[in-house]
Design an enzyme around this catalytic site. Structure first.
Site, PDB file in Angstrom:
ATOM      1  N   ASP A 155       0.875  -1.179   0.000  1.00 40.35           N
ATOM      2  CA  ASP A 155       0.000   0.000   0.000  1.00 40.35           C
ATOM      3  C   ASP A 155       0.911   1.228   0.000  1.00 40.35           C
ATOM      4  O   ASP A 155       1.850   1.296   0.792  1.00 40.35           O
ATOM      5  CB  ASP A 155      -0.850   0.084   1.295  1.00 40.35           C
ATOM      6  CG  ASP A 155      -1.777  -1.106   1.474  1.00 40.35           C
ATOM      7  OD1 ASP A 155      -2.015  -1.810   0.480  1.00 40.35           O
ATOM      8  OD2 ASP A 155      -2.253  -1.314   2.606  1.00 40.35           O
TER       9      ASP A 155
ATOM     10  N   GLU B 286       0.579   4.200   1.157  1.00 39.92           N
ATOM     11  CA  GLU B 286       0.689   4.962   2.399  1.00 39.92           C
ATOM     12  C   GLU B 286       1.439   4.210   3.499  1.00 39.92           C
ATOM     13  O   GLU B 286       1.917   4.814   4.449  1.00 39.92           O
ATOM     14  CB  GLU B 286      -0.698   5.390   2.878  1.00 39.92           C
ATOM     15  CG  GLU B 286      -1.689   4.234   2.893  1.00 39.92           C
ATOM     16  CD  GLU B 286      -3.128   4.695   3.148  1.00 39.92           C
ATOM     17  OE1 GLU B 286      -3.384   5.901   3.048  1.00 39.92           O
ATOM     18  OE2 GLU B 286      -3.956   3.830   3.454  1.00 39.92           O
TER      19      GLU B 286
ATOM     20  N   PRO C  51      -0.806 -15.263  -4.942  1.00 49.79           N
ATOM     21  CA  PRO C  51      -0.847 -13.947  -4.287  1.00 49.79           C
ATOM     22  C   PRO C  51       0.085 -13.872  -3.074  1.00 49.79           C
ATOM     23  O   PRO C  51       0.734 -12.845  -2.841  1.00 49.79           O
ATOM     24  CB  PRO C  51      -2.316 -13.806  -3.845  1.00 49.79           C
ATOM     25  CG  PRO C  51      -3.084 -14.799  -4.636  1.00 49.79           C
ATOM     26  CD  PRO C  51      -2.143 -15.888  -5.028  1.00 49.79           C
TER      27      PRO C  51
ATOM     28  N   GLN D   4       2.896 -15.602  -2.679  1.00 55.98           N
ATOM     29  CA  GLN D   4       4.280 -15.506  -3.188  1.00 55.98           C
ATOM     30  C   GLN D   4       4.587 -14.073  -3.605  1.00 55.98           C
ATOM     31  O   GLN D   4       5.659 -13.539  -3.311  1.00 55.98           O
ATOM     32  CB  GLN D   4       4.461 -16.413  -4.404  1.00 55.98           C
ATOM     33  CG  GLN D   4       4.411 -17.895  -4.105  1.00 55.98           C
ATOM     34  CD  GLN D   4       4.371 -18.679  -5.418  1.00 55.98           C
ATOM     35  OE1 GLN D   4       5.036 -18.327  -6.375  1.00 55.98           O
ATOM     36  NE2 GLN D   4       3.585 -19.737  -5.443  1.00 55.98           N
TER      37      GLN D   4
ATOM     38  N   LYS E   2       5.552 -25.074  -0.584  1.00 47.06           N
ATOM     39  CA  LYS E   2       5.650 -24.389  -1.866  1.00 47.06           C
ATOM     40  C   LYS E   2       5.937 -22.893  -1.640  1.00 47.06           C
ATOM     41  O   LYS E   2       6.829 -22.314  -2.277  1.00 47.06           O
ATOM     42  CB  LYS E   2       4.341 -24.563  -2.637  1.00 47.06           C
ATOM     43  CG  LYS E   2       4.359 -23.991  -4.028  1.00 47.06           C
ATOM     44  CD  LYS E   2       3.089 -24.358  -4.765  1.00 47.06           C
ATOM     45  CE  LYS E   2       3.051 -23.649  -6.122  1.00 47.06           C
ATOM     46  NZ  LYS E   2       1.739 -23.779  -6.746  1.00 47.06           N
TER      47      LYS E   2
ATOM     48  N   GLY F  80     -22.859   6.051  23.319  1.00 50.64           N
ATOM     49  CA  GLY F  80     -23.309   6.552  22.030  1.00 50.64           C
ATOM     50  C   GLY F  80     -23.327   8.068  21.999  1.00 50.64           C
ATOM     51  O   GLY F  80     -23.217   8.725  23.039  1.00 50.64           O
TER      52      GLY F  80
ATOM     53  N   CYS G 274     -21.945   4.565  30.101  1.00 48.92           N
ATOM     54  CA  CYS G 274     -21.816   5.946  29.625  1.00 48.92           C
ATOM     55  C   CYS G 274     -23.174   6.515  29.215  1.00 48.92           C
ATOM     56  O   CYS G 274     -23.983   6.836  30.076  1.00 48.92           O
ATOM     57  CB  CYS G 274     -20.775   6.033  28.520  1.00 48.92           C
ATOM     58  SG  CYS G 274     -20.077   7.684  28.400  1.00 48.92           S
TER      59      CYS G 274
ATOM     60  N   GLY H 276     -25.561   4.936  28.415  1.00 51.45           N
ATOM     61  CA  GLY H 276     -26.498   4.025  29.070  1.00 51.45           C
ATOM     62  C   GLY H 276     -26.834   4.466  30.490  1.00 51.45           C
ATOM     63  O   GLY H 276     -27.910   4.162  31.012  1.00 51.45           O
TER      64      GLY H 276
ATOM     65  N   GLN I 143     -26.694   7.805  31.313  1.00 53.85           N
ATOM     66  CA  GLN I 143     -27.421   9.068  31.127  1.00 53.85           C
ATOM     67  C   GLN I 143     -28.899   8.805  30.819  1.00 53.85           C
ATOM     68  O   GLN I 143     -29.780   9.462  31.368  1.00 53.85           O
ATOM     69  CB  GLN I 143     -26.759   9.890  30.020  1.00 53.85           C
ATOM     70  CG  GLN I 143     -25.321  10.293  30.378  1.00 53.85           C
ATOM     71  CD  GLN I 143     -24.587  11.032  29.271  1.00 53.85           C
ATOM     72  OE1 GLN I 143     -25.100  11.193  28.176  1.00 53.85           O
ATOM     73  NE2 GLN I 143     -23.377  11.478  29.560  1.00 53.85           N
TER      74      GLN I 143
ATOM     75  N   HIS J 286     -16.535   3.630  30.991  1.00 56.72           N
ATOM     76  CA  HIS J 286     -16.597   2.499  30.051  1.00 56.72           C
ATOM     77  C   HIS J 286     -15.847   1.308  30.656  1.00 56.72           C
ATOM     78  O   HIS J 286     -14.714   1.018  30.251  1.00 56.72           O
ATOM     79  CB  HIS J 286     -15.952   2.881  28.717  1.00 56.72           C
ATOM     80  CG  HIS J 286     -16.756   3.844  27.915  1.00 56.72           C
ATOM     81  ND1 HIS J 286     -17.783   3.456  27.098  1.00 56.72           N
ATOM     82  CD2 HIS J 286     -16.696   5.190  27.831  1.00 56.72           C
ATOM     83  CE1 HIS J 286     -18.330   4.516  26.521  1.00 56.72           C
ATOM     84  NE2 HIS J 286     -17.692   5.586  26.950  1.00 56.72           N
TER      85      HIS J 286
ATOM     86  N   GLU K  47     -16.108  -1.638  30.079  1.00 55.52           N
ATOM     87  CA  GLU K  47     -15.814  -2.674  29.074  1.00 55.52           C
ATOM     88  C   GLU K  47     -14.374  -2.592  28.574  1.00 55.52           C
ATOM     89  O   GLU K  47     -13.789  -3.590  28.161  1.00 55.52           O
ATOM     90  CB  GLU K  47     -16.798  -2.587  27.900  1.00 55.52           C
ATOM     91  CG  GLU K  47     -16.708  -1.345  27.005  1.00 55.52           C
ATOM     92  CD  GLU K  47     -17.526  -0.154  27.499  1.00 55.52           C
ATOM     93  OE1 GLU K  47     -17.849  -0.122  28.709  1.00 55.52           O
ATOM     94  OE2 GLU K  47     -17.834   0.739  26.687  1.00 55.52           O
TER      95      GLU K  47
HETATM   96  N1  GLN Z   1     -22.833  11.352  24.306  1.00 51.81           N
HETATM   97  C1  GLN Z   1     -22.635  11.248  25.696  1.00 51.81           C
HETATM   98  C2  GLN Z   1     -21.621  12.242  26.204  1.00 51.81           C
HETATM   99  O1  GLN Z   1     -20.861  12.788  25.451  1.00 51.81           O
HETATM  100  C3  GLN Z   1     -22.221   9.833  26.083  1.00 51.81           C
HETATM  101  C4  GLN Z   1     -20.885   9.472  25.540  1.00 51.81           C
HETATM  102  C5  GLN Z   1     -20.627   7.980  25.513  1.00 51.81           C
HETATM  103  O2  GLN Z   1     -21.545   7.186  25.642  1.00 51.81           O
HETATM  104  N2  GLN Z   1     -19.383   7.582  25.305  1.00 51.81           N
HETATM  105  O3  GLN Z   1     -21.551  12.482  27.383  1.00 51.81           O
END
Ligand code: GLN
Length: 541
Positions: free
Chosen positions: A150, A152, A193, A195, A226, A355, A382, A384, A386, A519, A521
């Site tokens: 590639d 870049e 490919p 090789q 090969k 989100g 997060c 979730g 709010q 977060h 996770e």
């Molecule tokens: N949008 C929300 C905020 O900015 C939650 C951010 C998120 O879920 N990472 O606070």
């Protein structure tokens, strides 16, 4: 460059990207870690972006946040899960950030009138980044994004070739991951490919020490031989890695492929790796348990499994260690209208992940409300958290409660979630959110604290129980509305040390209703699952 005792492994890809180069690299790392080494990893990505914060998650998958607050690629999440170490700002090197640094240095006169060039300036700076990222490791693995050839990516390939000159070739191991396609019409595997890809790599001065041949099904030895013969590589260094069901079988599969002999020679140590953790985990993932739990993931971006990969991986691992099968049900938040009960009633529990933006948020609020009203286990991450606060405030009397992010206003008295003071005006800019590790103090009487304490994930400091989680947000809970939220059934169970930011909430009278502004996770590992995920899944049994 002064060479410490660190050894380096460089992993490049040929033929196609997306064939598991990162997982292969991390699996090699996991074997070396199981031999007792301190292994770290770094991704060099040829994108011109400066970081991953502004990339669209649908196209690019989840944005992963390091403990020191850098918004990066989801590959770093894989590295942390496979190697159980914390990546940092040094673990990601994007072309954009290298160019930015070089141009800034040039503009401030840092090159004393010299011509600034890809070679040696870009390449030397990449070498410096690799050296920095490996500062505390025995073995440092560098994955180069994309495929060799590639445009870049070329300066990175040159940089890793050059690196061996600096630290000594015997301290470097080059791994090339190539894809060998099966052509159904002629019923054969085609090595050409691969090789060609290895010839390209040779053209840049790199003859790999290991070639991983990715195939759909296990291939005959003759295929590897090969490739070896045509590419000037010893046959025993060309290893077949066929597709397998679970990424967590890859470390054991890589081990089976014969890699250990080469790794042992590289580190000059015959010690057997202790893979017992991976063996146990892989067995539990493959086993069909008598009980299945259905988790509804109420999300905005549905259709690309990678968008919430840390969340889904944490849930999978929590299910495996809780001896249940996970049935993950993707629920499009924006389609949750009047059909909430009908759609959600088959779920044993709900997760609302992070989100941004208004789309789908009413559905998420409804999901939180449904969980609260029906005592369905709920884990909010997060955004979730709010939406859970908004749902509770609505229940508690603030009829039109909402977030400023979705149009609520102070003058309307409904901004239950509002923008953090220092975030005003920064919306839609990169790298400006509240990012990375922050301490939270958990309420001593809360369920949240009990959960963290059970797994020893926090520490008591002067009567205050502290936990550290990673963040990525701009908005926060408006504590003016706490009385209404309490009336709606939830309580604050953790705040920032100064008490100004709500970090955790819970519904004390529910089986499991915990949400956090952070977060968790990002810190969950397959072999060391985050307590909130463990206990959430346990509550579904
Ligand atoms: N949008 C929300 C905020 O900015 C939650 C951010 C998120 O879920 N990472 O606070």
């Amino acid at each position: 460059m002064k060479h410490r005792k660190c050894k380096y492994i460089f992993v490049t890809g040929g033929v196609l990207s997306g064939v598991g180069k990162g997982i292969t690299a991390a699996s090699i790392g996991s074997i070396l870690k199981a031999k007792g080494y301190k292994v770290t990893m770094q991704k060099c990505d040829p994108y011109l972006n400066v970081d991953a914060g502004l990339l669209n998650p649908v196209e690019h998958g989840e944005c992963y946040v390091t403990h020191d607050g850098v918004e990066t690629d989801l590959d770093l999440g894989h590295y942390e899960r496979f190697l159980d170490f914390e990546t940092s700002k040094y673990s990601i090197t994007l072309s954009g950030s290298i160019y930015k640094e070089l141009i800034e240095r040039e503009r401030s006169g840092g090159f004393n009138g010299k011509t600034v060039q890809l070679v040696p300036h870009f390449t030397n700076l990449v070498c410096e980044k690799i050296e920095k990222a490996s500062a505390e490791s025995d073995i440092h693995i560098v994955e180069i994004g994309g495929t060799v050839g590639d445009y870049e990516g070329l300066p990175f390939i040159e940089a890793i070739r050059l690196f061996a000159n600096k630290v000594g070739r015997r301290n470097c191991l080059y791994v090339s991951v190539v894809y060998v396609p099966f052509i159904h019409t002629s019923n054969e595997l085609k090595t050409k490919p691969a090789q060609n890809a290895l010839r390209d790599l040779r053209g840049f001065g790199i003859i790999p020490d290991i070639v991983c041949v990715r195939t759909e099904k296990p291939c005959e030895r003759a295929i590897c031989e090969k490739i070896a013969a045509f590419s000037g590589i010893p046959g025993e260094a060309v290893l077949n890695l066929p597709d397998i069901n679970s990424v967590y079988d890859v470390p054991l599969n890589v081990l089976k492929s014969g890699v250990l002999k080469i790794l042992n020679e590289f580190v000059d140590d015959e010690k057997e790796p202790d893979m017992s953790g991976w063996k146990e985990f892989s067995k539990r993932c493959d086993y069909h348990h008598p009980k299945t739990v259905t988790v509804g993931l109420v999300a905005k971006y549905v259709g690309n499994d990678d968008t919430y990969i840390c969340v889904t991986e944490a849930l999978k691992a929590a299910a495996a260690w809780n001896n249940v099968n996970l049935n993950l049900k993707w629920i499009k938040a924006e389609e949750l209208g009047d059909n909430v009960t009908k759609t959600l009633k088959e779920c044993d529990g709900l997760v609302v992940p992070g989100g941004f933006g208004v789309r789908g948020t009413e559905g998420k609020i409804k999901a939180a409300e449904y969980a609260l009203n029906n005592d369905v286990p709920y884990l909010g991450l997060c955004l979730g958290m709010q939406v859970a606060c908004i749902a509770a405030a609505r229940k508690g009397g603030v009829k039109n409660a909402n977030s400023e992010e979705f149009g609520a206003k102070e003058k309307d008295g409904n901004n239950v979630i509002y923008i953090m003071e220092d975030q005003k005006g920064k919306e839609s800019t990169g790298g400006t959110m509240r990012l990375g590790d922050y301490i939270a103090i958990l309420d001593n009487k809360s369920k949240t604290k009990k959960i963290y304490e059970t797994y020893d994930w926090g520490k008591m400091d002067d009567e205050r129980y502290e936990v550290i989680e990673r963040h990525r947000h701009r908005y926060e809970v408006n504590q003016k509305f706490l009385p209404e939220m309490e009336k709606g059934g939830i309580k604050v169970s953790g705040t920032s040390p100064d008490g100004t930011l709500v970090e955790f909430i819970e519904a004390p009278n529910r089986k499991f209703f915990v949400a956090t502004q952070a977060h968790p996770e990002f810190k969950s590992r397959p072999l060391n699952v985050h307590p909130l995920f463990m206990e959430f899944v346990k509550s579904l049994k």
